[in-house]
Write a protein that holds these residues in place. Structure first.
Motif, PDB file in Angstrom:
ATOM      1  N   ILE A  92       0.867  -1.222   0.013  1.00  0.00           N
ATOM      2  CA  ILE A  92       0.001   0.079  -0.039  1.00  0.00           C
ATOM      3  C   ILE A  92       0.904   1.180   0.217  1.00  0.00           C
ATOM      4  CG2 ILE A  92      -1.371   1.189   1.511  1.00  0.00           C
ATOM      5  CD1 ILE A  92      -2.984  -0.974   2.093  1.00  0.00           C
ATOM      6  N   LYS A  93       0.651   2.304  -0.699  1.00  0.00           N
ATOM      7  CA  LYS A  93       1.254   3.584  -0.744  1.00  0.00           C
ATOM      8  C   LYS A  93       0.288   4.603  -1.420  1.00  0.00           C
ATOM      9  CE  LYS A  93       3.479   2.871  -5.330  1.00  0.00           C
ATOM     10  NZ  LYS A  93       4.842   3.094  -5.848  1.00  0.00           N
ATOM     11  N   LYS A  94       0.603   5.719  -0.784  1.00  0.00           N
ATOM     12  CA  LYS A  94      -0.068   7.039  -1.204  1.00  0.00           C
ATOM     13  C   LYS A  94       0.407   7.515  -2.452  1.00  0.00           C
ATOM     14  CE  LYS A  94      -3.611   9.631   1.034  1.00  0.00           C
ATOM     15  NZ  LYS A  94      -3.437  10.738   2.045  1.00  0.00           N
ATOM     16  N   GLN A  95      -0.355   7.808  -3.418  1.00  0.00           N
ATOM     17  CA  GLN A  95       0.126   8.715  -4.555  1.00  0.00           C
ATOM     18  C   GLN A  95      -0.919   9.838  -4.591  1.00  0.00           C
ATOM     19  OE1 GLN A  95       1.080   5.664  -7.351  1.00  0.00           O
ATOM     20  NE2 GLN A  95       1.670   7.119  -9.085  1.00  0.00           N
ATOM     21  N   ALA A  96      -0.484  10.715  -4.920  1.00  0.00           N
ATOM     22  CA  ALA A  96      -1.513  12.194  -4.818  1.00  0.00           C
ATOM     23  C   ALA A  96      -2.384  11.939  -3.512  1.00  0.00           C
ATOM     24  CB  ALA A  96      -2.135  12.257  -6.333  1.00  0.00           C
ATOM     25  N   VAL A 149      -3.159   0.398  -3.627  1.00  0.00           N
ATOM     26  CA  VAL A 149      -2.956  -0.991  -3.468  1.00  0.00           C
ATOM     27  C   VAL A 149      -2.425  -1.889  -4.536  1.00  0.00           C
ATOM     28  CG1 VAL A 149      -3.795  -3.222  -1.878  1.00  0.00           C
ATOM     29  CG2 VAL A 149      -4.890  -0.925  -1.708  1.00  0.00           C
ATOM     30  N   ASP A 150      -1.193  -2.553  -4.584  1.00  0.00           N
ATOM     31  CA  ASP A 150      -0.907  -3.465  -5.540  1.00  0.00           C
ATOM     32  C   ASP A 150      -1.148  -4.931  -4.803  1.00  0.00           C
ATOM     33  OD1 ASP A 150       0.470  -2.116  -7.842  1.00  0.00           O
ATOM     34  OD2 ASP A 150       1.592  -1.034  -6.223  1.00  0.00           O
ATOM     35  N   VAL A 151      -1.617  -5.762  -5.661  1.00  0.00           N
ATOM     36  CA  VAL A 151      -2.098  -7.010  -5.457  1.00  0.00           C
ATOM     37  C   VAL A 151      -1.015  -7.949  -6.271  1.00  0.00           C
ATOM     38  CG1 VAL A 151      -3.628  -8.949  -5.298  1.00  0.00           C
ATOM     39  CG2 VAL A 151      -4.314  -6.565  -5.225  1.00  0.00           C
ATOM     40  N   LYS A 196      -6.507  -4.470   5.337  1.00  0.00           N
ATOM     41  CA  LYS A 196      -5.530  -3.370   5.088  1.00  0.00           C
ATOM     42  C   LYS A 196      -6.297  -2.052   4.539  1.00  0.00           C
ATOM     43  CE  LYS A 196      -1.368  -5.969   4.584  1.00  0.00           C
ATOM     44  NZ  LYS A 196       0.256  -5.694   3.828  1.00  0.00           N
ATOM     45  N   VAL A 197      -7.429  -2.264   3.397  1.00  0.00           N
ATOM     46  CA  VAL A 197      -8.118  -1.287   3.015  1.00  0.00           C
ATOM     47  C   VAL A 197      -9.030  -0.779   4.329  1.00  0.00           C
ATOM     48  CG1 VAL A 197      -9.765  -0.729   1.561  1.00  0.00           C
ATOM     49  CG2 VAL A 197      -7.803  -2.036   0.827  1.00  0.00           C
ATOM     50  N   LEU A 198      -9.504  -1.410   5.019  1.00  0.00           N
ATOM     51  CA  LEU A 198     -10.390  -0.800   5.844  1.00  0.00           C
ATOM     52  C   LEU A 198      -9.719  -0.180   6.927  1.00  0.00           C
ATOM     53  CD1 LEU A 198     -12.855  -3.869   6.752  1.00  0.00           C
ATOM     54  CD2 LEU A 198     -13.302  -1.759   5.296  1.00  0.00           C
TER      55      LEU A 198
END
Lengths: 140, 110
Positions: free
Chosen positions: B5-9, B14-16, B31-33
């Motif tokens: 998981i990373k923040k972009q803008a 999330v990369d699977v 992770k998303v929650l």
């Protein structure tokens, strides 16, 4: 009747962690018999994952100590997977939900059997020393 | 199989990597929650490194989409290969999600 051979015959603990290893083995066998790339990377992996997770989570009720048997049988005309659990069995026709209708589209569950039937040429369930789900894919 | 998981803008990306199946779907969901709970609203799941997805994985995407929308957010998908496109078409989930060909296009679409 076409001659057939058993490509693998495994018994795994009833735990979803074992699914990926079985599916990888199945993919190798698919590549060996030169199934199309899509059948190797989509149809077989997804349908077999569904059959195994159904067996573990529903057939065996996610209960520890139980097992699932999985066999792959190859003939000149077909590739067959048989997944055997310790549950009471189910009716494929009765249990399949059309997950594409507007009322079912947003449901979290209920796509497993639908996908198996879309991705395989035949899906059957019957009793034979346990509940057997047989997936058949015709070879070109 | 893993999720990064990373923040972009302003978007949580999330990369699977590997499969999204019954054995790991809860990890993705959690992770998303967790990010949603922190107040994040924009989510993109990138499938460029994904093998296959089973019905449990599809179910988690549907569930996350609902939960994110309930919080006023958005979930978008990117980089589905031909097999994954077929899977989404078979289940008609391509009508439920906004799907972009590339990560860049998906990020621009928010």
């Amino acid at each position: 009747m076409a001659e057939s051979r058993v490509a693998f015959d495994l018994q795994i603990p009833s735990d979803v962690e074992f699914i990926e290893g079985v599916v990888e083995l199945a993919r190798q066998r698919c590549r060996e018999i030169k199934l199309s790339p899509t059948k190797c990377s989509l149809n077989v992996p997804v349908a077999l994952t569904e059959a195994l997770s159904n067996a573990i989570l529903r057939g065996n009720d996610a209960t520890g100590g139980k097992h699932v048997r999985v066999r792959a049988i190859i003939s000149e005309t077909d590739l067959v997977f048989e997944v055997v659990d310790e549950g009471p069995g189910f009716d494929v026709e009765e249990c399949t939900v059309d997950c594409t209708t507007p009322e079912n589209l947003t449901r979290e569950e209920g796509r497993g059997l639908f996908l198996m039937r879309q991705l395989m040429d035949r899906v059957e369930s019957f009793r034979d020393k346990g509940n057997v789900v047989r997936l058949t894919l015709r070879r070109p | 199989m893993s999720f990064s998981i990373k923040k972009q803008a302003e978007v949580v990306v999330v990369d699977v990597e590997g499969q999204l199946i019954v054995g790991n779907r809860q990890e993705l969901k959690q992770k998303v929650l967790d990010e949603l709970e922190k107040g994040e609203k924009k989510f993109l799941i990138d499938f460029s490194q994904t093998g296959y997805i089973d019905s449990s994985g599809l179910g988690v995407l549907v569930s996350l989409s609902k939960k994110i929308r309930e919080q006023g957010g958005e979930l978008r998908l990117a980089n589905l290969n031909d097999d994954l496109h077929t899977l989404f078409e078979l289940t008609k989930l391509d009508t439920l999600f906004q799907i972009s060909d590339t990560r860049e296009r998906a990020l621009e679409s928010f």
